[in-house]
Scaffold this active site. Structure first.
Site, mmCIF file in Angstrom:
data_model
loop_
_atom_site.group_PDB
_atom_site.id
_atom_site.type_symbol
_atom_site.label_atom_id
_atom_site.label_comp_id
_atom_site.label_asym_id
_atom_site.label_seq_id
_atom_site.Cartn_x
_atom_site.Cartn_y
_atom_site.Cartn_z
ATOM 1 N N CYS A 131 0.833 -1.206 0.000
ATOM 2 C CA CYS A 131 0.000 0.000 0.000
ATOM 3 C C CYS A 131 0.869 1.259 0.000
ATOM 4 O O CYS A 131 1.540 1.536 -0.985
ATOM 5 C CB CYS A 131 -0.970 -0.045 1.175
ATOM 6 S SG CYS A 131 -2.271 1.179 1.024
ATOM 7 N N HIS B 63 -3.800 -5.058 -0.089
ATOM 8 C CA HIS B 63 -3.446 -5.605 1.221
ATOM 9 C C HIS B 63 -3.493 -7.126 1.231
ATOM 10 O O HIS B 63 -4.550 -7.700 1.468
ATOM 11 C CB HIS B 63 -4.383 -5.046 2.288
ATOM 12 C CG HIS B 63 -4.144 -3.604 2.565
ATOM 13 N ND1 HIS B 63 -3.321 -3.169 3.573
ATOM 14 C CD2 HIS B 63 -4.600 -2.493 1.945
ATOM 15 C CE1 HIS B 63 -3.278 -1.843 3.564
ATOM 16 N NE2 HIS B 63 -4.051 -1.397 2.590
ATOM 17 N N GLU C 175 -2.494 -8.964 3.482
ATOM 18 C CA GLU C 175 -2.778 -9.428 4.845
ATOM 19 C C GLU C 175 -4.276 -9.409 5.147
ATOM 20 O O GLU C 175 -4.714 -9.887 6.182
ATOM 21 C CB GLU C 175 -2.022 -8.574 5.871
ATOM 22 C CG GLU C 175 -2.640 -7.221 6.196
ATOM 23 C CD GLU C 175 -2.438 -6.145 5.122
ATOM 24 O OE1 GLU C 175 -1.864 -6.458 4.066
ATOM 25 O OE2 GLU C 175 -2.861 -4.998 5.341
#
Lengths: 1070, 358
Positions: free
Chosen positions: B248, B332, B334
């Site tokens: 990001c 993202h 994650e």
């Protein structure tokens, strides 16, 4: 896969609508055909469901109105030699047929490749043990379960898992035959019944009360995989998802749960190798993240149709493209037309689906809902609050409720029981329980419904209580607004304030409280939408669209599928919209049935996926200010709005509302017939039992009892005695509180004939006359129709035309209409007249190859049309329409036909003569011709006598005849050799029960003695057993006679494989 | 119930009901179209300085999970130590919640953290406005109160959210330096689960003195150009030829360090359904995103190519060096909230560290 070699593809439809397989497959099949057409592929469709959009002349290149089974489809393949076959768009029927075709080696023999999801994957998902094995390979949990192929095996598994256990059936649609068994006896009973349909059942751990969650998954052959929508059931595990209230997206799942299940879905679908679309169902523990994968449907399903409508993502269209080998990223989002189809829709609204049941239509059926499907349709509501969508959806059901509350006619004797052992009315018991002081925890514990939903329901109850404190004059605007935001209709609020709907409406508008129009755009406003897929909400302040289109016309849709109103009205609406578009009008459709083509946003210029109540139609009308509204295409719901809309100042296009009232109001219609000197059965409108008794005494029994203004014979019944009369009168009063009850003389042993026609300013432009195979007394929706008529006198036809002309003229009909006649010799009597398109419009249009709806729409819009000069003498073929019943799903229901409609769907087949078309139609609805033995129980003496000749015919064909005692005696007296079987209740062998259970008879002909048997009689048991053990059953004497004649003259190989296009009318042969 | 207003810098005013805290707040008004995951979103440091509009109309249904911590000492259910949004705009917040793991209502959680919410807003109308005009500054004002507009873009937000002292997580034979520009907890967890030791350092920390085999630049709030120290440090690290990954804001910082440029998007990407095409393949991934700035791919210098692009608007979603082990993504991997489809990228990074170890 080399898609360059794919030039011709065969698509299998799902045949007639039945419980568990409804119009959603018309939607998915139509989308698939459009997707293929776009790629220039020649399409061949096999589907005997003649009322569907997919069998329209502008879609598939070749349409075969033939049974969807390996025998017929195999012959179509041999003739057409397609390169590929699509099995995923016609429900379980198509999938099962595909598996049969593969097993019979037909696909391999003709080099037809299965497109999209491979056959092995289909088998891996359909065969439970293979499926569980697949899941285990990647460490995904399935319910503890074992497959059993015999009763002994099933009982062994039951002992191993411990009771209660859940029984499920492999290769079954809509959970057919599945259920919970608490004891070994229950398992024995259920398993025995199940093994008559299937070779394999599953005995599983019971997960009742767990959350039920589904994901719709799409995968392409490059392994891109997305989940388009997730849905959560309001009614948790234990109630079939088709029977559950469902919300989309899920409401009570956290990010962790949502994405865990999403990730599992993707892993499972990749591992299985799906190419296209599928559905995965989970049970999720409400107290942890424990889950089980319940099943994967490797095809488009009812849920996928719902997901398409809920999100705006055209699943079937995309699935068809992926089956051709395309990749997801190369396809575009058809709503934004600027973004990729490889994405997951973000909703900025909530959707709720509620099943539509019609259990009151059936005799002796249980109202309990559970793991098998009984509902016949569904509605979907869109809004921005759960309370709003729940109340809206309940109104859409058209079951006489105005929302969740304010339904004084709904009462529960035992709330606890209703909550814990649900019927189709459970949701209404929740507000009642709250009012009686049940706590939210208590309700949740009894029903296993998540507390979140009950909190929301409590908000509705709280507002109801608050409004009750006021009168129309004192009710504050702020409360009014909150009530509207919580989904209350004007009618509900008016009821609570002791006012009327229209007065409340005016007050609300004065207060500036009006709904706003929001758009479904798949991306929650992140990108602009190019389509007008719209809904109304009070939870917003701005309209998404403008209302400045000139020349717009509103078409009111048919609402939920239910008995008496199904895909045929969808066909009418879609065709009306097509013609309107062709004529250059801006088309606006209002409908809320997620299983339809009419609710496809690309069918019209603006789609309002919303309610068809007076309130909503007026709201839309006032926003849009259209030229007018067409109410004659969507069946009875729009028809019933005629007068109310007219009174509210709405411009009704077509036949004037006052004419509709003159036809619908028995009184006025009867006066009109008298004036026109047209006969009708004697009748009387009654408001008291005494009056009814007097009338029945005067004309003699049997008499027909019915409320005025209802479709498909709801609460219609034939009474043979005073006692029955009283019973039926009260039932009729319950169904239609707004209108009086009509009783009429019920005439026996006469023919029934239908005319479907279009008139312009009272002059007939086109007509089609169809005769019923069954004598009068069978509801026209359950009757077998023949077009052109084969056994009707020319003089009768002439009479019918004359009478029709007179009625059309007198009522100044301007559009579609239908009249039903009784004919005795050449005398005709009018029994019903509908100034709207009827159920048989698609049938007659497709048989005649003249689109009656196109014509009617032109008439309605006052465009020039010429009289269709095409009479039935010019047809070189015959069309037969036959009903599809779903009794197998309705445990306990008495499978007979009568004045109340009971069929859920229909087929229409063509043949060079009546017998050919008739047999194709009957085979399409589950009959077969491999008949070596018949069980006869021919009922009243007249039928016994009538059938003698046919018995001799059967005998001459070498068919073994069994009969019940009376029938057997009568046959022997007349010199026909027959074996007597004992009645079920006699419990002596040779007993009928054993013969049916052991499938020693191939056909059961059982003619009921009376009109409304409602007892556990021997006859009922015979009929019920036939249905439960899948033995063809005929309960009408004329139908039985025609069937015997037909099988005597034709065998399987005489039924020709000819496409619709090959049947030529003389007119078209030039 | 307190009435209140959401007022935008262009003068648009929305009336609603205040919930959570009743302190007036101002910030940059943005929207997120995700349908789940508000506890994760609100605690994502990338939202520092912003008033978040959720387009999904029903928020708070499953309440708020407990403040448990995992074996690394990180919040199990939150992405950082605090709520980072300044304000919340919703259509409806659920006054009651129902979930086995919920311990309090959304209202209570916001109150405790002094975050102001406003409900009863036509969030679709607001979102359309933001889409058409671009993100706007705005304020949530209970009753008749008023405050000055606050523009977070003029402030170094990264410095506000980054840790002050390095922290080490887990032990392993490979060590990753994680530059915390506003790092989400699940990035740390994802690295640890891939079997490496994580040294989490402040955004301006001179990590060159540390011993490490890979560098990860985290997500974070605001304009990447504000993180000057980080950009400079990354430039130096690039000379080591050790694996570098950015997420990001980290993608933008890596691009800036490589010599490319970044720009502010009209209304950003904040959602869980962004399709990202892996350049040169037919693979497309559904990703979770939260960013207002993007890399201008036209400015990528020699040796760099786009790794992913957005399938909807073709903006850059990741870059990579053609021969060196430098890769970053705009989305993202994650998740939390959002789809976990690109979690494999952590594995690739750790694998790369194996290949490039010194």
């Amino acid at each position: 896969m080399n898609n360059r070699s794919t030039n011709k593809v065969i698509i299998l439809g799902s045949s007639a609508l039945k419980i568990g397989e409804a119009g959603e497959f018309d939607y998915s099949g139509s989308q698939a055909i459009k997707a293929l057409q776009e790629e220039g592929i020649y399409t061949v469709l096999v589907n005997p469901n003649i009322a569907t959009i997919q069998t329209s002349d502008y879609l598939a290149d070749r349409v075969y109105f033939l049974p969807v089974n390996a025998h017929f489809v195999g012959k179509v393949i041999a003739k057409e030699r397609p390169d590929g076959i699509l099995l995923g768009f016609g429900g379980q029927t198509a999938l099962n047929c595909g598996i049969e075709l593969a097993q019979a080696n037909i696909l391999a023999e003709y080099g037809v490749k299965v497109m999209g999801t491979p056959l092995q994957t289909i088998q891996d998902t359909e065969d439970r043990s293979l499926f569980v094995k697949k899941l285990t390979e990647i460490g995904v949990s399935a319910p503890a379960s074992r497959a059993a192929e015999s009763l002994e095996e099933a009982l062994e598994v039951g002992r191993e898992l411990g009771y209660p256990v859940m029984v499920r059936i492999a290769y079954a649609l809509g959970g057919l035959g599945s259920g919970i068994c608490f004891t070994e006896e229950e398992l024995t009973e259920r398993a025995t019944k199940a093994f008559s349909y299937t070779h394999q059942i599953l005995v599983e751990e019971r997960l009742e009360g767990w959350k039920e969650v589904e994901y719709e998954v799409v995968r392409d052959r490059f392994d891109n995989c997305i989940t388009v929508c997730n849905m959560e059931n309001f009614d948790p595990m234990g109630i079939h998802t088709g029977e559950s209230i469902v919300v989309a997206p899920s409401q009570t799942l956290t990010n962790s749960e949502y994405h865990k299940l999403r990730d599992i879905a993707i892993r499972v679908i990749r591992h299985l190798g799906i190419v296209g679309e599928c559905n995965i169902q989970y049970a999720l523990d409400p107290d942890s993240e424990e889950y089980r994968v319940i099943e994967v449907n490797a095809r488009l399903s009812r849920s996928s149709a719902l997901a398409s409508k809920a999100t705006g993502y055209p699943l079937a269209f995309i699935a068809a493209k992926l089956a051709l080998g395309k990749s997801l990223p190369e396809l575009e989002n058809s709503v934004t037309r600027s973004t990729s189809a490889c994405f997951e829709p973000a909703l900025d609204y909530i959707v709720v689906k509620i099943p539509r049941w019609d259990l009151k239509k059936f005799k002796m059926v249980s109202k309990r809902i559970g793991t098998g499907m009984k509902s016949v349709g569904e509605v979907m509501a869109i809004g921005r609050k759960f309370e709003e969508v729940l109340q809206k959806a309940l109104r859409m059901l058209e079951i006489g409720v105005d929302g969740l509350v304010c339904n004084p006619h709904l009462n529960f004797n035992d709330l606890k029981k209703e909550l814990a052992e649900p019927t189709d009315e459970r949701v209404f018991a929740i507000p009642e329980a709250l009012k009686q002081g049940f706590s939210i925890e208590e309700i949740s514990e009894l029903s296993r419904i998540d507390k979140w939903f009950i909190y929301k329901i409590k908000n509705i109850v709280d507002i109801e209580e608050e409004i009750k404190k006021y009168t129309l004059d004192t009710c504050p605007d702020e409360l009014l607004l909150r009530a509207k935001q919580t989904g209350f209709s004007d009618k509900q609020i008016a009821f609570l304030l002791g006012s009327s709907e229209i007065v409340l409406r005016n007050k609300r508008k004065e207060a500036g409280i009006t709904p706003c129009i929001k758009q479904i755009d798949t991306l929650a406003a992140e990108y602009p939408a190019r389509t007008n897929y719209l809904y109304l909400t009070y939870n917003g302040t701005e309209d998404d669209v403008s209302f400045d289109e000139p020349d717009s016309v509103v078409v009111l849709g048919p609402g939920a599928y239910r008995i008496g109103s199904s895909v045929e009205f969808d066909w009418c609406c879609v065709n009306a919209v097509h013609t309107l578009r062709e004529l250059g009008y801006t088309t606006i459709m209002i409908n809320y049935n997620p299983e339809t083509v009419s609710t496809d946003y690309d069918e019209c210029d603006k789609l309002y996926f919303d309610d068809l109540s007076l309130e909503t139609v007026l709201d839309i009308y006032e926003k849009e200010n259209p030229m007018g509204v067409i109410i004659s295409m969507g069946g009875q719901i729009p028809n019933n709005l005629a007068m109310k809309l007219e009174e509210a100042g709405v411009k009704i296009l077509g036949t004037p509302a006052v004419s509709i009232d003159n036809a619908e109001n028995r009184h006025k219609f009867s006066d009109l017939l008298d004036r026109l000197n047209i006969s009708q059965p004697e009748w009387k409108e009654v408001t008291s039992v005494e009056e009814a008794n007097r009338f029945a005494g005067a004309v003699g029994y049997p008499v027909l009892v019915r409320p005025s203004y209802v479709l498909s014979g709801a609460a219609m019944a034939v009474a043979v005695s005073d006692k029955e009369l009283v019973k039926f009168l009260s039932k009729a009063a319950e169904v239609s509180r707004e209108y009086p009850i009509v009783i009429s003389k019920f005439i026996l042993n006469v023919k029934e004939i239908d005319i479907d026609a279009v008139a312009k300013n009272g002059e007939i432009m086109a007509y089609a006359i169809s005769e019923h195979v069954e004598n009068a007394g069978v509801h026209s929706g359950d009757a077998t129709l023949v077009l052109p008529p084969q056994r009707t006198y020319l003089e009768t036809i002439r009479q019918i035309k004359k009478v029709t002309r007179r009625i059309a003229g007198a009522l100044k009909i301007n559009g579609p209409f239908n009249i039903q006649f009784l004919a005795e010799n050449t005398d005709v009597m009018v029994i019903e007249c509908n100034l709207r398109a009827s159920r048989s419009f698609p049938f007659v249009s497709k048989i005649f190859k003249v689109n009656f709806i196109d014509l009617a729409t032109r008439v309605i819009m006052n465009k020039p049309v010429s009289i269709v000069d095409k009479s039935f003498f010019e047809l070189d073929y015959v069309g037969v329409k036959a009903p599809q019943f779903s009794f197998a799903r309705l445990e306990g229901a008495d499978p007979t036909v009568g004045v109340e409609m009971a069929s859920t769907g229909e087929v229409g087949c063509l043949g060079d003569d009546f017998e050919e078309a008739f047999l194709k139609a009957l085979i399409s609805v589950g009959c077969h011709l491999k008949i070596k033995s018949v069980l006869l129980s021919t009922g009243p003496i007249e039928s016994k006598a009538a059938f003698l000749g046919d018995s001799r015919t059967l005998k001459s064909m070498g068919i073994k005849l069994y009969a019940t005692k009376g029938t057997a005696d009568f046959m022997r007296e007349n010199g026909i050799e027959v074996e007597t079987l004992h009645w079920p209740l006699e419990k002596i062998s040779p007993n009928i029960v054993d013969y049916i259970k052991n499938k020693k008879v191939d056909l059961v002909i059982n003619i009921p003695r009376t009109f409304q048997e409602e007892e556990l009689t021997n006859d009922y048991i015979i009929r019920r057993l036939s249905v439960d053990f899948v033995i063809p059953l005929i309960t009408n004497i004329q139908l039985a006679q025609r069937f015997v004649e037909a099988i005597h003259r034709k065998a399987d190989h005489d039924l020709e494989i000819k496409s619709w296009q090959e049947y030529k009318t003389i007119g078209s042969a030039q | 119930m307190i009435k209140g207003n959401l007022v935008l810098e262009d003068g648009t005013r929305f009336e609603g009901e205040i919930f959570g805290s009743s302190t007036p707040v101002s910030g940059e008004v943005v929207f997120n179209t995700g349908m789940v995951g508000y506890p994760e979103s609100f605690t994502d440091p990338s939202y520092q300085g912003q008033i978040l509009t959720l387009t999904y109309p029903l928020i708070g249904n499953y309440g708020v999970p407990p403040s448990e911590r995992d074996e690394l000492g990180l919040h199990t259910y939150f992405e950082s130590e605090a709520i980072h949004i300044r304000g919340l705009v919703v259509s409806e917040y659920s006054k009651n919640y129902s979930h086995w793991n919920g311990v309090k209502t959304l209202n209570k959680w916001l109150q405790e953290n002094n975050v102001t919410g406003i409900a009863g807003i036509d969030t679709r109308m607001l979102t359309k406005k933001l889409r058409q005009k671009g993100v706007l500054l705005g304020k949530i004002l209970p009753e008749a109160e008023d405050i000055e507009l606050y523009d977070p873009n003029t402030i170094n937000l990264v410095a506000e959210v980054s840790i002050k002292e390095p922290i080490t997580y887990s032990r392993g034979n490979k060590r990753v330096v994680l530059v915390d520009c506003g790092c989400k907890n699940n990035i740390i967890r994802s690295l640890v689960q891939s079997g490496v030791e994580v040294l989490r350092v402040p955004w301006d920390y001179d990590f060159m003195q540390e011993d490490f085999s890979g560098l990860l630049i985290s997500n974070g709030p605001g304009d990447p150009k504000m993180a000057k120290f980080t950009i400079e440090n990354v430039k130096r690290a690039m000379e080591l030829d050790l694996p570098i990954m950015g997420i990001c804001l980290g993608n933008q910082i890596l691009a800036l360090a490589a010599g490319a440029d970044t720009y502010k998007l009209k209304f950003g990407h904040r959602s869980q359904n962004q399709p990202c095409l892996e350049v040169g393949t037919k693979r497309c991934y559904i990703t979770s995103q939260n960013h207002g700035y993007a890399v201008n791919s036209k400015t990528l210098p020699h040796g760099w190519t786009e790794w992913f692009i957005n399938a909807n608007d073709e903006t850059n979603e990741g870059i990579r060096h053609d021969w060196k082990p430098f890769r970053s993504i705009q989305f993202h991997p994650e998740a939390t909230p959002g789809p976990v489809d690109t979690g494999w990228i952590f594995g690739r990074f750790v694998e790369m560290m194996g290949r490039y170890s010194v």
